[in-house]
Motif scaffolding. Structure first.
Motif, PDB file in Angstrom:
ATOM      1  N   LYS A 179      -3.206 -22.142  -4.441  1.00  0.00           N
ATOM      2  CA  LYS A 179      -2.200 -21.132  -4.756  1.00  0.00           C
ATOM      3  C   LYS A 179      -2.547 -19.767  -4.158  1.00  0.00           C
ATOM      4  O   LYS A 179      -1.667 -18.930  -3.947  1.00  0.00           O
ATOM      5  N   LYS A 180      -3.829 -19.563  -3.899  1.00  0.00           N
ATOM      6  CA  LYS A 180      -4.242 -18.298  -3.281  1.00  0.00           C
ATOM      7  C   LYS A 180      -3.774 -18.169  -1.843  1.00  0.00           C
ATOM      8  O   LYS A 180      -3.803 -17.084  -1.263  1.00  0.00           O
ATOM      9  N   THR A 181      -3.349 -19.290  -1.249  1.00  0.00           N
ATOM     10  CA  THR A 181      -2.909 -19.242   0.153  1.00  0.00           C
ATOM     11  C   THR A 181      -1.440 -18.847   0.291  1.00  0.00           C
ATOM     12  O   THR A 181      -0.965 -18.638   1.407  1.00  0.00           O
ATOM     13  N   LEU A 182      -0.713 -18.738  -0.813  1.00  0.00           N
ATOM     14  CA  LEU A 182       0.719 -18.460  -0.751  1.00  0.00           C
ATOM     15  C   LEU A 182       0.987 -16.992  -0.430  1.00  0.00           C
ATOM     16  O   LEU A 182       0.423 -16.095  -1.056  1.00  0.00           O
ATOM     17  N   VAL A 183       1.856 -16.757   0.551  1.00  0.00           N
ATOM     18  CA  VAL A 183       2.260 -15.387   0.894  1.00  0.00           C
ATOM     19  C   VAL A 183       3.771 -15.366   1.089  1.00  0.00           C
ATOM     20  O   VAL A 183       4.359 -16.335   1.574  1.00  0.00           O
ATOM     21  N   PRO A 184       4.437 -14.255   0.726  1.00  0.00           N
ATOM     22  CA  PRO A 184       5.881 -14.143   0.955  1.00  0.00           C
ATOM     23  C   PRO A 184       6.188 -13.875   2.421  1.00  0.00           C
ATOM     24  O   PRO A 184       5.329 -13.403   3.185  1.00  0.00           O
ATOM     25  N   ALA A 185       7.412 -14.190   2.810  1.00  0.00           N
ATOM     26  CA  ALA A 185       7.805 -14.054   4.218  1.00  0.00           C
ATOM     27  C   ALA A 185       7.825 -12.615   4.702  1.00  0.00           C
ATOM     28  O   ALA A 185       7.753 -12.367   5.911  1.00  0.00           O
ATOM     29  N   ASN A 186       7.924 -11.652   3.775  1.00  0.00           N
ATOM     30  CA  ASN A 186       7.969 -10.238   4.186  1.00  0.00           C
ATOM     31  C   ASN A 186       6.579  -9.600   4.247  1.00  0.00           C
ATOM     32  O   ASN A 186       6.449  -8.377   4.286  1.00  0.00           O
TER      33      ASN A 186
END
Length: 355
Positions: free
Chosen positions: A13-20
């Motif tokens: 879950k730490k790898t998740l980033v938003p597209a912006n």
């Protein structure tokens, strides 16, 4: 920004980033997760694409700065896996495509996990208990078990039971219960507390044979999580950890490993309706699934067992099913041998004879 979590199982879950996100935010994400990949997701958690250190470096070579948007750098066609893909297949796909990471997505392409090569190659530590039924007399093996319990018969330099324990240990299992009866003292003398094998071993002692499930009722305190049960005379390359994961994925109360068995009818079969002949089939091959002697049970199995009463596994499964609990099969394709007869033992000792 990366999702905060202290649970190692949720490290992905730490790898998740938003597209912006900006380049500097992704760099920070890569440093914090340590997994060498960032998963770019939409607001609903669906996967847009991935980013690695190489993507960032290519962006900097294109004169983007640290505060630039990652949008033009996202790799939008990453290799992904469904949640129910087994470990062996995942490793084959990753190796064939030279991937160190592979996102796991559901049917709506929402990210639900991440396969990491290094983690897949290392055995997952399993806190779950493994019970091995080692109390049988092995009467079909005749003189071979007169002075030696069947689980201690040697196969390629090791006792049958040793092969089972060592394979399970390689799968991350470290706690074992051996249910013993016939010449049980010899099994206890051989394995002791398990420290010689770098595992923990305890014993259930049957005063009389209780069947392939009845010995479980002798527990003073039931396990607090699902546990694996194996007959003590089964040699197989089954992955006990994958069997356990399969049980969890299907929300089952009891799972039975089954092996495909083929038998060719020695005669031509006549198909009839009443006295009418409607067809012929010359020596047909019958394909069925047989009980492989390896199971996963939830603690609820204790609710249908009577302490000290004889019970076989098919009876236990039937009782659980009658209570509305989900009982399922785990189809095996791995090599498997039930060492019940003299000829089976010879096959176990000579791998070239195994099917």
């Amino acid at each position: 920004m990366a999702v905060q979590t202290d649970d190692p199982a949720d490290r992905w879950k730490k790898t998740l980033v938003p597209a912006n996100s900006t380049i500097v935010e992704v760099i920070r994400n890569l440093e914090q997760s340590g997994l060498q990949i960032a998963l770019v997701v939409a607001e609903d958690g669906s996967l847009i694409g991935t980013m690695t250190d190489g993507d960032i470096r290519r962006g900097l070579l294109r004169n983007l700065d640290m505060n630039s948007s990652i949008e033009p750098l996202i790799y939008r066609s990453p290799l992904v896996a469904p949640p129910d893909l087994v470990r062996e297949t995942v490793l084959q796909i990753m190796q064939a495509n030279k991937k160190n990471q592979m996102p796991i997505v559901d049917e709506n392409r929402r990210v639900v996990g991440l396969h990491v090569w290094g983690e897949l190659m290392a055995p997952v530590r399993r806190p779950n208990l493994m019970i091995i039924m080692a109390g049988g007399r092995g009467e079909r093996l005749k003189e071979l078990t007169k002075d030696c319990p069947k689980p201690l018969l040697p196969v390629r330099g090791k006792a049958i039971l040793e092969h089972i324990i060592e394979r399970a240990k390689a799968e991350g299992f470290g706690r074992f219960i051996l249910a013993v009866h016939y010449l049980g003292h010899m099994i206890e003398e051989h394995f002791g507390d398990g420290s010689r094998f770098d595992v923990q071993i305890d014993y259930l002692r049957e005063e009389s044979p209780l069947g392939t499930a009845g010995a479980i009722s002798l527990f003073e305190a039931r396990p607090d999580a699902a546990f694996v049960v194996s007959n003590g005379d089964v040699l197989t390359d089954i992955r006990y950890g994958e069997l356990l994961d399969f049980h969890f994925r299907h929300a089952a109360a009891a799972t039975m490993a089954v092996q495909r068995y083929e038998w060719q009818h020695p005669f031509g079969v006549v198909q009839t309706e009443g006295v009418e002949i409607v067809g012929f089939e010359e020596k047909p091959t019958v394909r069925t699934y047989v009980n492989a002697g390896v199971y996963v049970l939830d603690p609820g199995a204790f609710d249908v067992l009577v302490p000290g009463e004889h019970c076989d596994m098919p009876t236990l499964f039937s009782r659980m099913r009658a209570r509305g609990q989900r009982t399922i099969v785990y189809p095996m394709h791995e090599p498997w041998l039930d060492v019940g007869r003299v000829e089976d033992l010879e096959r176990a000792r000579n791998p070239a004879q195994q099917r």
